[in-house]
Design an enzyme around this catalytic site. Structure first.
Site, PDB file in Angstrom:
ATOM      1  N   GLU A 133      41.865  72.895  -1.224  1.00  0.00           N
ATOM      2  CA  GLU A 133      42.385  73.843  -2.108  1.00  0.00           C
ATOM      3  C   GLU A 133      42.213  73.379  -3.304  1.00  0.00           C
ATOM      4  OE1 GLU A 133      47.037  76.241  -1.950  1.00  0.00           O
ATOM      5  OE2 GLU A 133      46.809  74.097  -1.599  1.00  0.00           O
ATOM      6  N   ALA A 138      49.684  66.009  -1.553  1.00  0.00           N
ATOM      7  CA  ALA A 138      49.920  66.074  -0.314  1.00  0.00           C
ATOM      8  C   ALA A 138      49.129  67.665  -0.145  1.00  0.00           C
ATOM      9  CB  ALA A 138      51.046  66.337   0.367  1.00  0.00           C
ATOM     10  N   MET A 139      48.352  68.064   0.849  1.00  0.00           N
ATOM     11  CA  MET A 139      47.763  69.166   1.160  1.00  0.00           C
ATOM     12  C   MET A 139      48.237  69.706   2.593  1.00  0.00           C
ATOM     13  SD  MET A 139      46.136  71.861   0.250  1.00  0.00           S
ATOM     14  CE  MET A 139      45.496  73.008   1.482  1.00  0.00           C
ATOM     15  N   HIS A 196      58.110  70.089   2.370  1.00  0.00           N
ATOM     16  CA  HIS A 196      57.500  71.214   1.561  1.00  0.00           C
ATOM     17  C   HIS A 196      56.290  71.608   2.327  1.00  0.00           C
ATOM     18  CE1 HIS A 196      55.901  72.807  -2.117  1.00  0.00           C
ATOM     19  NE2 HIS A 196      54.662  72.526  -1.525  1.00  0.00           N
ATOM     20  N   GLU A 197      55.377  70.378   2.956  1.00  0.00           N
ATOM     21  CA  GLU A 197      54.253  70.730   3.463  1.00  0.00           C
ATOM     22  C   GLU A 197      54.449  71.500   4.761  1.00  0.00           C
ATOM     23  OE1 GLU A 197      51.879  70.695   1.736  1.00  0.00           O
ATOM     24  OE2 GLU A 197      52.564  69.354  -0.017  1.00  0.00           O
ATOM     25  N   GLU A 245      53.783  78.491  -2.474  1.00  0.00           N
ATOM     26  CA  GLU A 245      54.183  77.344  -3.251  1.00  0.00           C
ATOM     27  C   GLU A 245      55.954  77.471  -3.705  1.00  0.00           C
ATOM     28  OE1 GLU A 245      52.694  74.781  -2.778  1.00  0.00           O
ATOM     29  OE2 GLU A 245      50.776  75.308  -2.394  1.00  0.00           O
TER      30      GLU A 245
END
Length: 885
Positions: A172, A308-309, A343-344, A366
């Protein structure tokens, strides 16, 4: 292992041809959906630089041969595509790869593939048009292993046996094209089957579980992963290294943490958090997690741009965002890891299962993930008071949104360079703040009902922002689309003015702006909650053409934006503010924080005197909620930073130290048995603020404890260790700096190594900051950590740091992800208060940043002008106020 043979690049993965045939029938309907994509409100299709719509992917069968010991990899991909109408060319994305062979079923090549390096595409041409229908494009190619987090990249780390290296992918927003030729756009979803040929002794990881693994001889094995669900290319993941895994079954999902060998003791916190959070989200979204496993993959090193992703089923984390080392991690680290996991994991639904159609609507990913991270953390840890902490996120959004360079939440994005700039405080922080406001306006149950409808309707597909509003309106007692449009389709910050009347207070709506960019009036329909201390609550909409009158006693303290869920500034007339200030200690903690934030921001921008904030702060008491003390310390410290080098600096520091010293004395340097974790955080913030303000007692205490730490590293707890190291690093002399340098060089722990190198750049002493910068051009620190030294030096020596960056731009940019290089220099320059830095930044941008990707340059210049104006126009007011005390 140098020289290890690799799989021939032309071989399909076992079962690949069968797999492609098997998905043709099931994807026939998908091919129609893929070419009828929704259009975001942010930009018309004509504005975007995107791939042609005539050909879209349905399934990728991808075979990769990779080894951490090699600087390159080999690949072979067979892509099942749908051709909507006859075409003689097929264009897809590719960057930094070399194509050795290609074929297309039903087509005869007319010439070699043509690369467009600027648009990062490759075009295949045929002697006659391809017929409409399904075809298979087969490409053999090779690519490079990068040293920064883009495409397939390698990270080196220390072990007891020497250096080791692991491979990971990061795609990303648009780096899948560096791993394989593909349709690298979020709305070109497809399924993926990944097969890898790798060293036998290493663990291979991807989005899906291993379906088959077989030894090949010569120290190699072939691993095939199960086919993925339909997803965007940027969510594909591959990792390879000397890994271990711990796991737990959660409602039939295999949840695991993958980490480099030997770090098992650091994974317990993350695994426990992930198991609880996954169950909570399955209930909240009303949709079971759709994959059979969910891995949290921990990697050494760092990025300057992300921690992080959310790769579907295989979330990538730099170690600092997921591992907790009991010896060095702080209470803040634990909360950071928790919200990072929350979040992830939220992205597994909001972003992965349902993906924004184009980068215009990135906030659908997001903003919602940032809002959900707080919601989940508050659910499981109400004692943390996470909604109070989230006010800091809203404050970041408000600050950026009030200056030049801001943009609407839903913004026109023309290409991937602009898309990279969308990962900013507006998308994340304003996004989550607006969501919280809408939830408060709509009601939590109604809001969740709309979210469930949205997830169910758009699962495995793409959506735009209005798709969400339509579903929320179905559950809302009153439609929220109009309010939502006001806050997502226009930039800026509403201002609610509060004046006294004979019978109560009068509310009007204006615009808050920190510079001339906000001079034009704007209208929002602002949801407002007001509450009289000890009295009734009022809810309603206030707009420029719809003011409101609230009944209240003449001496009543009526707080507007009660609970602080609203996204706006509140400006009280003096007669309306006086009873609130007089009752400050009786306000809820959220409203105390809101009042501190608003009065400081209004003072900075000239709406009222900055001394009004200091008068409020002067009444601070140790009895305040620890979260309020943390905000107070940050705001007082922030003014001290602006005084840097000015004649009034010493007088302000004296005032600030006298204000904060009793607060630190009340909590002490050492934790007490059974104290709230929020007290721990407040202690950390108070020590940091006093150290930054040059408090002699705090600095002396830190240096004394550092001497003990050097002799015995076990002498400091994680929290106190962080405070002591930061304080001595900021105030280091040559001897202390060298002690920190030795610790950085010699530690084998990757988390500690990153921390020590980061500290080296924080030295106030320009000579020591210069020594830290010089390390950037050596091979001493890990590649991904080196830019941190530049960022650290910019805190106290911003002009030096920027000049160094500009002088070595090519070398430093090579350490950064390609799509993010345009953001790093503006970040460094934005730490300066010297308007002369703007010209330097513009010259840098002219040479190194494409013209259509300079939004961060505009923001940085606006920040420099803004803070220079405060130093010139506002701090003299503080000087005069201090002299009168």
């Amino acid at each position: 292992m140098p020289g290890t043979p690799v799989m021939a690049v032309c071989n399909l993965s076992p079962g690949g041809a069968t797999m492609i045939r098997s998905v043709v029938a099931t994807l026939a309907i998908v091919s129609i959906v893929s070419i009828c994509l929704p259009l975001s409100r942010g930009a018309s299709a004509a504005d975007r630089i995107v791939l042609p719509a005539e050909v879209v992917p349905l399934h990728y069968d991808l075979a990769i041969a990779a080894d951490p010991a090699r600087a390159a990899f080999d690949g072979n991909v067979q892509i099942l595509v749908d051709v909507a109408r006859p075409t003689a060319v097929v264009t897809l994305n590719a960057a930094d790869i070399a194509i050795t062979r290609w074929t297309m079923s039903g087509g005869v090549p007319a010439k070699p593939p043509v690369f467009d390096t600027q648009r990062e595409t490759v075009t295949f041409a045929f002697r006659k048009p391809l017929a409409a229908g399904h075809h298979v494009l087969a490409i053999a190619y090779s690519g490079k292993v990068n040293v920064n987090a883009a495409g397939l990249f390698g990270l080196e780390y220390d072990t007891a046996e020497g250096k080791a290296r692991a491979l990971f992918t990061q795609f990303e927003n648009s780096d899948a094209r560096r791993f394989m030729p593909c349709w690298d756009e979020p709305n070109r979803k497809a399924t993926f089957t990944l097969t890898v040929t790798v060293p036998q002794n290493l663990m291979a990881v991807s989005n899906m579980p291993v379906a088959e693994a077989a030894p090949l001889g010569n120290g190699l094995k072939r691993v095939r992963f199960a086919p993925s669900p339909r997803m965007s290319s940027y969510l594909l993941f591959f990792g390879l290294g000397d890994f271990e895994r711990v796991s737990q079954n959660v409602n039939g999902v295999d949840v695991g943490v993958i980490y480099k060998r030997g770090d098992a003791a650091k994974t317990a916190f993350a695994l426990d958090a992930a198991t609880h959070i996954l169950s909570y989200y399955e209930d909240y979204f009303g949709t079971k997690f759709p994959l059979p496993k969910l891995d949290l993959v921990a990697a050494p090193g760092q990025s300057q741009f992300f921690g992080a992703m959310e790769n579907w089923g295989a979330i990538f984390y730099f170690e600092r965002a997921v591992l907790i080392d009991p010896k060095i991690s702080t209470e803040s680290d634990k909360r950071g890891v928790y919200v990072s996991i929350a979040h992830e994991t939220a992205h597994q639904w909001f972003g992965d299962l349902v993906t924004m159609d184009w980068w215009d609507d990135l906030w659908l990913n997001e903003g919602f993930a940032e809002w959900m991270e707080t919601k989940a953390a508050d659910h499981f840890h109400p004692e943390w008071h996470m909604w109070l902490d989230s006010l800091a996120l809203k404050e970041q959004g408000l600050r950026i949104d009030a200056r030049a360079g801001t943009h609407p939440i839903v913004q026109p994005i023309a290409d991937v360079l602009q898309a990279d700039q969308a990962f900013d405080d507006i998308t994340y922080d304003k996004g989550q703040a607006v969501i919280r406001m809408l939830e408060a306006f709509d009601g939590a149950d109604n809001f969740r009902g709309g979210v469930r409808l949205y997830i169910a309707k758009h699962a495995y597909g793409n959506a735009v922002t209005d798709d969400l509003w339509r579903e929320l309106d179905k559950k809302a007692p009153q439609a929220i689309t109009g309010v939502a449009h006001d806050f997502t389709l226009q930039a800026g910050v509403p201002l609610i003015r509060v004046t006294r009347t004979a019978t109560g207070i009068h509310l009007t709506q204006d615009r808050f702006a920190a510079d001339e960019s906000g001079a034009a009036p704007q209208t929002w329909h602002v949801p407002v909650i007001a509450r009289t201390l000890g009295g009734a609550e009022w809810k309603g909409i206030v707009s420029a053409d719809q003011p409101a009158d609230l009944a209240a006693a003449p001496d009543a303290a009526t707080v507007v934006n009660a609970g602080q869920a609203g996204y706006f500034r509140t400006l009280y007339a003096p007669e309306a503010l006086a009873p609130i200030a007089a009752n400050f200690s009786r306000l809820d903690a959220a409203d105390q924080i809101g009042l501190l934030n608003d009065t400081s921001a209004l003072g900075y921008s000239g709406y009222e005197k900055l001394s009004d904030f200091l008068g409020l702060a002067r009444n601070a008491s140790p009895a305040l909620d620890p979260s309020v003390l943390s905000v107070l310390a940050a705001r007082v410290e922030g003014i001290g930073q602006l005084y840097r080098g000015l004649p009034g600096e010493a007088a302000y520091r004296t005032f600030a130290q006298r204000l904060l010293e009793p607060l630190l004395a009340a909590v002490g340097w050492d934790g007490k048995p059974g104290e709230s974790q929020n007290v721990t955080l407040a202690r950390n913030d108070l020590i940091a603020a006093l150290s930054d303000l040059g408090d002699a007692a705090a600095i002396a205490e830190a240096k004394a404890r550092f001497e003990g730490f050097v002799k015995n590293p076990e002498s400091l707890s994680g929290d106190l260790r962080r405070n002591v190291l930061r304080t001595v690093a900021m105030n280091a002399d040559a001897a202390i700096w060298e002690e920190l340098h030795t610790l950085a060089r010699t530690t084998k722990d990757s988390l500690a190594k990153r921390e020590y190198y980061t500290l080296l750049g924080l030295a106030r002493d320009p000579a020591l900051a210069k020594r830290a910068l010089d390390l950037v051009l050596t091979d001493e620190a890990p590649v991904t950590v080196r830019p941190t030294l530049v960022a650290g030096a910019s805190v106290y020596n911003p002009e030096m740091a920027f000049d160094f960056l500009a002088a070595h731009a090519d070398a430093i940019n090579a350490m950064l992800e390609p799509d993010s290089r345009g953001s790093f220099a503006p970040r460094i320059a934005g730490e300066s208060y010297d308007p002369a830095t703007i010209a330097k930044l513009n010259a840098y941008a002219q040479a190194h940043i494409p013209e259509n990707a300079r939004q961060d340059v505009t923001k940085a210049a606006a920040a420099i002008v803004y803070y220079a104006g405060i130093r010139k126009d506002r701090l003299p007011e503080v000087d005069a106020w201090l002299k009168g005390k």
